[in-house]
Design a protein around this motif. Structure first.
Motif, PDB file in Angstrom:
ATOM      1  N   ARG A   1       0.549  -0.976  -0.048  1.00  0.00           N
ATOM      2  CA  ARG A   1      -0.225   0.070   0.097  1.00  0.00           C
ATOM      3  C   ARG A   1       0.711   2.203  -0.522  1.00  0.00           C
ATOM      4  O   ARG A   1       1.872   1.628  -0.050  1.00  0.00           O
TER       5      ARG A   1
ATOM      6  N   SER B   1      -0.966   6.667   8.140  1.00  0.00           N
ATOM      7  CA  SER B   1      -2.105   5.484   7.453  1.00  0.00           C
ATOM      8  C   SER B   1      -1.280   5.017   5.733  1.00  0.00           C
ATOM      9  O   SER B   1      -0.842   5.393   5.822  1.00  0.00           O
TER      10      SER B   1
ATOM     11  N   ARG C   1      -5.116   2.195  -0.696  1.00  0.00           N
ATOM     12  CA  ARG C   1      -4.870   1.338  -2.125  1.00  0.00           C
ATOM     13  C   ARG C   1      -3.998   1.280  -3.047  1.00  0.00           C
ATOM     14  O   ARG C   1      -4.207   2.651  -3.618  1.00  0.00           O
TER      15      ARG C   1
ATOM     16  N   ARG D   1      -3.114  -0.401  10.219  1.00  0.00           N
ATOM     17  CA  ARG D   1      -4.153   1.136  10.765  1.00  0.00           C
ATOM     18  C   ARG D   1      -4.818   1.076   9.513  1.00  0.00           C
ATOM     19  O   ARG D   1      -4.019   1.544   9.106  1.00  0.00           O
ATOM     20  N   TYR D   2      -5.830   2.345  10.092  1.00  0.00           N
ATOM     21  CA  TYR D   2      -6.110   2.846   8.804  1.00  0.00           C
ATOM     22  C   TYR D   2      -6.725   3.799   8.351  1.00  0.00           C
ATOM     23  O   TYR D   2      -6.689   4.174   9.397  1.00  0.00           O
TER      24      TYR D   2
ATOM     25  N   GLU E   1      -4.252  -8.825  11.136  1.00  0.00           N
ATOM     26  CA  GLU E   1      -5.842  -7.530  12.181  1.00  0.00           C
ATOM     27  C   GLU E   1      -6.271  -8.658  13.135  1.00  0.00           C
ATOM     28  O   GLU E   1      -6.774  -9.214  13.868  1.00  0.00           O
TER      29      GLU E   1
ATOM     30  N   VAL F   1     -10.702  -2.972   3.195  1.00  0.00           N
ATOM     31  CA  VAL F   1     -11.416  -1.824   3.457  1.00  0.00           C
ATOM     32  C   VAL F   1     -11.765  -0.621   2.479  1.00  0.00           C
ATOM     33  O   VAL F   1     -13.194  -0.725   2.462  1.00  0.00           O
ATOM     34  N   GLU F   2     -11.217  -1.183   1.005  1.00  0.00           N
ATOM     35  CA  GLU F   2     -11.677  -0.251   0.284  1.00  0.00           C
ATOM     36  C   GLU F   2     -12.694  -0.983  -0.409  1.00  0.00           C
ATOM     37  O   GLU F   2     -13.679  -0.368  -1.731  1.00  0.00           O
TER      38      GLU F   2
END
Length: 374
Positions: free
Chosen positions: A123, A130, A133, A186-187, A215, A250-251
């Motif tokens: 990423r 953070s 993508r 983490r995001y 995670e 997450v995306e």
């Protein structure tokens, strides 16, 4: 797809080239929640001052009732003979910095296969601590890590996608490397880095091979030792399973791919005895559901087992061994909602999430939690 797990001796389905159930692609899981929008103000950006100082939203399928509670009230909501099934996987410091073609990147280590290969996600830093993508690999690209270590991207996990990549470390140990150089994943919705201890649950125990989850199995995070003691003193049993989770999507909210898990003979006995005696089997987190349902027969009897599971629980499949679920609040597009719909039904889940919005409940791993009961 069969509910039977792949054993550790299987080649993990070549790292799972696309997850399918019943020959149909698994899409996003929201159902009637598809139009729901979660404002940024409800995203939990940091842990609560006390682990158990979060709120609990309870939905009961039998009555359709939805009620607000403090998480500390959980012992009063369960009863003697119930079994809480918890995931004992420890969280790894799975994010490491690197450079690819001279540009900074962050590598998220996800899952180690039975043959020693790893699945990773590369990423881009977002400039605020953070990541976002990153598109593409390409195959053969080398990520330069600290200490002169190199990570070569061999092939995409899915030939039709470019988010996850398969790598084969040859002369170094990623587990040891993460201990020295890694930090928790983490995001962007979180406000700052947290120590690894903030991502461990009270149930986490070291794995003999050093493995763990990319995670945190976050449904277990609000538990404290004193709360567990109170639960046990009231006759609620705690049954451990292990499932090492990979990185989230997450995306694009992809369904989970194959993950390693284990259900012991003792846990199988506890679950089966509870069901036979009228107790409720309540999974703490979607990982606990996935593990138990992977070794449950069509009548809900659980057998000991382990290896790799590709199971995706959907409303069409339903649940067999699990009666209830304690889980966080999920994005409306998340594939996890397929599982929640299988447990609660669409109508109750829509009521729960509408109440969560009205009540200002917080989403994600540091947020509030939802208990779905039969």
């Amino acid at each position: 797809m069969s509910a039977a797990p792949r054993t550790a001796g299987t080649k993990q389905a070549a790292y799972i080239k696309g997850t399918r159930v019943g020959n149909k692609d698994i899409g996003r899981g929201g159902g009637g929640l598809a139009g729901l929008r979660v404002p940024d103000s409800l995203l939990a950006t940091a842990p609560a001052a006390r682990r158990d100082a979060v709120r609990l939203l309870v939905g009961e399928r039998r009555t359709g009732a939805v009620a607000r509670h403090a998480f500390r009230a959980l012992p009063e909501l369960l009863r003697a003979g119930d079994v809480l099934v918890v995931n004992t996987s420890r969280t790894l410091a799975a994010a490491v910095d690197g450079r690819l073609d001279g540009a900074p990147v962050v590598v998220h280590f996800s899952t180690r296969g039975a043959d020693g290969r790893w699945v990773v996600e590369v990423r881009d830093p977002d400039g605020h601590g953070s990541t976002v993508r990153r598109t593409g690999g390409p195959a053969g690209a080398a990520v330069e890590l600290a200490g002169g270590t190199r990570l070569v991207l061999a092939e995409p996990l899915d030939p039709a996608a470019d988010r996850l990549w398969v790598v084969r470390p040859t002369d170094w140990d990623p587990i040891a490397y993460m201990r020295r150089h890694g930090r928790p994943i983490r995001y962007g919705y979180t406000e700052r880095d947290q120590p690894l201890a903030a991502y461990q649950t009270v149930f986490a125990v070291p794995s003999p091979d050093g493995m763990g989850s990319a995670e945190m199995p976050s449904a277990g995070r609000p538990f404290t030792r004193s709360l567990v003691t109170e639960l046990v003193s009231r006759g609620v049993q705690i049954a451990p399973i292990t499932l090492h989770t990979g990185v989230a999507s997450v995306e694009s909210h992809e369904p989970p791919y194959a993950e390693p898990f284990a259900v012991s003979a003792a846990t199988a006995r506890q679950v089966n005895a509870a069901r036979a005696g009228g107790g409720r089997v309540v999974a703490v987190g979607t990982t606990a559901v996935r593990a138990l349902e992977s070794v449950a027969d069509e009548h809900g009897a659980v057998r000991p087992g382990g290896g790799w599971t590709e199971l995706v629980v959907t409303p069409e499949r339903g649940v067999r061994a699990v009666d209830g679920l304690l889980t966080g609040l999920h994005e409306p597009e998340a594939s996890h909602l397929l599982m929640l719909r299988a447990l609660s039904g669409d109508r109750l889940l829509e009521r729960v999430y509408a109440e969560a919005l009205r009540g200002g409940y917080r989403w994600h791993e540091f947020g509030d939690v939802n208990l779905l009961l039969p």
